[in-house]
Design an enzyme around this catalytic site. Structure first.
Site, PDB file in Angstrom:
ATOM      1  N   ASP A 104       0.835  -1.203   0.000  1.00 26.91           N
ATOM      2  CA  ASP A 104       0.000   0.000   0.000  1.00 26.91           C
ATOM      3  C   ASP A 104       0.874   1.259   0.000  1.00 26.91           C
ATOM      4  O   ASP A 104       1.987   1.245   0.511  1.00 26.91           O
ATOM      5  CB  ASP A 104      -0.894  -0.031   1.251  1.00 26.91           C
ATOM      6  CG  ASP A 104      -2.028   0.979   1.162  1.00 26.91           C
ATOM      7  OD1 ASP A 104      -2.300   1.492   0.066  1.00 26.91           O
ATOM      8  OD2 ASP A 104      -2.644   1.260   2.215  1.00 26.91           O
ATOM      9  N   ASN A 152       1.303   3.401  -2.896  1.00 26.04           N
ATOM     10  CA  ASN A 152       1.850   3.834  -4.195  1.00 26.04           C
ATOM     11  C   ASN A 152       1.318   5.218  -4.585  1.00 26.04           C
ATOM     12  O   ASN A 152       2.051   6.063  -5.090  1.00 26.04           O
ATOM     13  CB  ASN A 152       1.455   2.849  -5.305  1.00 26.04           C
ATOM     14  CG  ASN A 152       2.026   1.466  -5.080  1.00 26.04           C
ATOM     15  OD1 ASN A 152       2.886   1.285  -4.231  1.00 26.04           O
ATOM     16  ND2 ASN A 152       1.556   0.497  -5.842  1.00 26.04           N
ATOM     17  N   ASN A 177     -10.709  -3.015  -6.385  1.00 21.00           N
ATOM     18  CA  ASN A 177      -9.897  -2.040  -7.128  1.00 21.00           C
ATOM     19  C   ASN A 177     -10.487  -1.652  -8.495  1.00 21.00           C
ATOM     20  O   ASN A 177     -10.068  -0.660  -9.095  1.00 21.00           O
ATOM     21  CB  ASN A 177      -8.459  -2.553  -7.322  1.00 21.00           C
ATOM     22  CG  ASN A 177      -7.615  -2.471  -6.064  1.00 21.00           C
ATOM     23  OD1 ASN A 177      -6.683  -3.246  -5.865  1.00 21.00           O
ATOM     24  ND2 ASN A 177      -7.939  -1.530  -5.179  1.00 21.00           N
ATOM     25  N   ARG A 185       0.169   7.626  -2.591  1.00 22.65           N
ATOM     26  CA  ARG A 185       0.746   8.684  -1.744  1.00 22.65           C
ATOM     27  C   ARG A 185       2.182   8.988  -2.152  1.00 22.65           C
ATOM     28  O   ARG A 185       2.616  10.126  -2.163  1.00 22.65           O
ATOM     29  CB  ARG A 185       0.681   8.275  -0.259  1.00 22.65           C
ATOM     30  CG  ARG A 185      -0.639   8.659   0.385  1.00 22.65           C
ATOM     31  CD  ARG A 185      -0.893   7.887   1.631  1.00 22.65           C
ATOM     32  NE  ARG A 185      -1.340   6.530   1.322  1.00 22.65           N
ATOM     33  CZ  ARG A 185      -1.547   5.598   2.228  1.00 22.65           C
ATOM     34  NH1 ARG A 185      -1.328   5.870   3.500  1.00 22.65           N
ATOM     35  NH2 ARG A 185      -1.970   4.408   1.876  1.00 22.65           N
TER      36      ARG A 185
HETATM   37  C1  FPP Z   1      -2.074   0.099  -3.268  1.00 23.79           C
HETATM   38  O1  FPP Z   1      -1.576   1.415  -3.276  1.00 23.79           O
HETATM   39  C2  FPP Z   1      -1.505  -0.649  -4.385  1.00 23.79           C
HETATM   40  C3  FPP Z   1      -2.226  -1.245  -5.376  1.00 23.79           C
HETATM   41  C4  FPP Z   1      -3.697  -1.204  -5.428  1.00 23.79           C
HETATM   42  C5  FPP Z   1      -1.582  -1.935  -6.503  1.00 23.79           C
HETATM   43  C6  FPP Z   1      -0.305  -2.647  -6.218  1.00 23.79           C
HETATM   44  C7  FPP Z   1       0.437  -2.759  -7.478  1.00 23.79           C
HETATM   45  C8  FPP Z   1       1.776  -2.758  -7.614  1.00 23.79           C
HETATM   46  C9  FPP Z   1       2.705  -2.716  -6.482  1.00 23.79           C
HETATM   47  C10 FPP Z   1       2.402  -2.769  -8.955  1.00 23.79           C
HETATM   48  C11 FPP Z   1       2.023  -3.906  -9.818  1.00 23.79           C
HETATM   49  C12 FPP Z   1       2.244  -5.205  -9.148  1.00 23.79           C
HETATM   50  C13 FPP Z   1       2.732  -6.290  -9.741  1.00 23.79           C
HETATM   51  C14 FPP Z   1       2.853  -7.543  -8.970  1.00 23.79           C
HETATM   52  C15 FPP Z   1       3.153  -6.298 -11.125  1.00 23.79           C
HETATM   53  P1  FPP Z   1      -2.609   2.630  -3.414  1.00 23.79           P
HETATM   54  O2  FPP Z   1      -2.725   2.958  -4.851  1.00 23.79           O
HETATM   55  O3  FPP Z   1      -3.908   2.272  -2.770  1.00 23.79           O
HETATM   56  O4  FPP Z   1      -1.860   3.741  -2.617  1.00 23.79           O
HETATM   57  P2  FPP Z   1      -2.532   4.961  -1.797  1.00 23.79           P
HETATM   58  O5  FPP Z   1      -3.312   4.331  -0.669  1.00 23.79           O
HETATM   59  O6  FPP Z   1      -1.347   5.729  -1.314  1.00 23.79           O
HETATM   60  O7  FPP Z   1      -3.398   5.714  -2.744  1.00 23.79           O
END
Ligand code: FPP
Length: 280
Positions: free
Chosen positions: A35, A37, A83, A39
């Site tokens: 979690d 990404n 998602n 931010r």
């Molecule tokens: C949550 O961060 C992350 C995700 C919903 C996606 C995870 C994906 C990856 C790490 C990249 C692709 C993965 C692979 C295995 C190829 P968020 O977007 O909810 O972050 P936030 O809460 O800060 O907005």
């Protein structure tokens, strides 16, 4: 563990963190809620997708480090059934990133003898992503090192629904619906993770104190480690730190600690009238 030490440089922080680990008590199965990404991207005024792109580097590091450590299974939460609610361009970007990751990581997976498995309702993925995924699953299917579970279009509740429906379907096929008995073992055997040990350690990055519909059944006794570090910043040292914290926990599985004194656990049975008495 020895394999990891070979690639670390003595004197660096990750080296000393690795040295402090007990190789006999490594978690056999680690699960991660990746979690933060979005931010990470916002902090830099980048579009969110660049946070996910950077997150792939952390995926690579964690996969390779876990495999070199000798972890048996690593489960990464890449895309949840919820998602799909995100803007279309973000969802499409995630599928592109998944394809990019799969294309570029096949060699590393083969070199490290890692078997890739997808858990979740992957049949709903766009065809191009599903094809790439199935191709890597097939190519790595005989690898016998670490198992890498990518949770994609995954939900803990949908997994339980799928498990119950699978049990019902099998019983109908075999004509023994009336005598169907449900047990903890039979449920476990019908989950996407059938045959795998439950996670010993669940890591969540970016500080949120939630399990977000991840492995609801399997994490019943997992140790939970939450770090403020955002996923794209999560590196080898962070993983080793999480494992170190895990090794400092005392896992009781509902029982007592070995250090509980005999007085504390004396076999005193309270009589009915003693239940009413105040303690002090
Ligand atoms: C949550 O961060 C992350 C995700 C919903 C996606 C995870 C994906 C990856 C790490 C990249 C692709 C993965 C692979 C295995 C190829 P968020 O977007 O909810 O972050 P936030 O809460 O800060 O907005």
């Amino acid at each position: 563990m020895k394999e990891l030490l070979k690639v670390l440089s003595p004197g660096k922080r990750e080296w000393s963190l690795a040295q402090q680990l007990d190789p006999q008590r490594l978690p056999a199965h680690i699960a991660i809620i990746m979690d933060g990404n979005g931010r990470w991207a916002r902090q830099r005024n980048f579009p969110r997708i660049l946070g996910h792109k950077q997150g792939i580097n952390s995926v690579r590091t964690v996969v390779e480090t876990s495999s070199l450590l000798g972890v048996e299974a690593l489960t990464l939460y890449a895309f949840s059934v919820e998602n799909w609610k995100r803007p279309r361009h973000e969802v499409e970007g995630l599928w592109r990133l998944l394809r990019y990751y799969l294309r570029h990581e096949l060699n590393t997976l083969m070199r490290n003898d890692i078997q890739l498995v997808a858990i979740g309702r992957v049949e709903s993925l766009p065809a191009a992503a599903l094809d790439e995924l199935q191709s890597v699953i097939e190519k790595t299917s005989n690898n016998r090192g670490m198992r890498l579970n990518l949770a994609i279009n995954y939900g803990g509740r949908t997994e339980l629904v799928d498990a119950v429906n699978a049990m019902l379907d099998n019983a109908r096929l075999e004509g023994n619906l009336d005598s169907l008995e449900i047990s903890e073992e039979s449920i476990s055997e019908h989950l996407y993770t059938a045959g795998l040990k439950d996670p010993d350690l669940l890591i969540r990055t970016s500080g949120e104190m939630r399990v977000s519909n991840f492995l609801l059944w399997q994490i019943a006794y997992s140790e939970i480690y939450v770090t403020e570090t955002l996923w794209p910043d999560f590196g080898r040292s962070d993983l080793l730190e999480a494992i170190g914290a895990y090794q400092n926990r005392e896992r009781r599985f509902g029982g007592l600690t070995r250090s509980t004194s005999s007085l504390e656990s004396s076999p005193l049975l309270l009589e009915e009238e003693e239940l009413e008495l105040p303690l002090a």
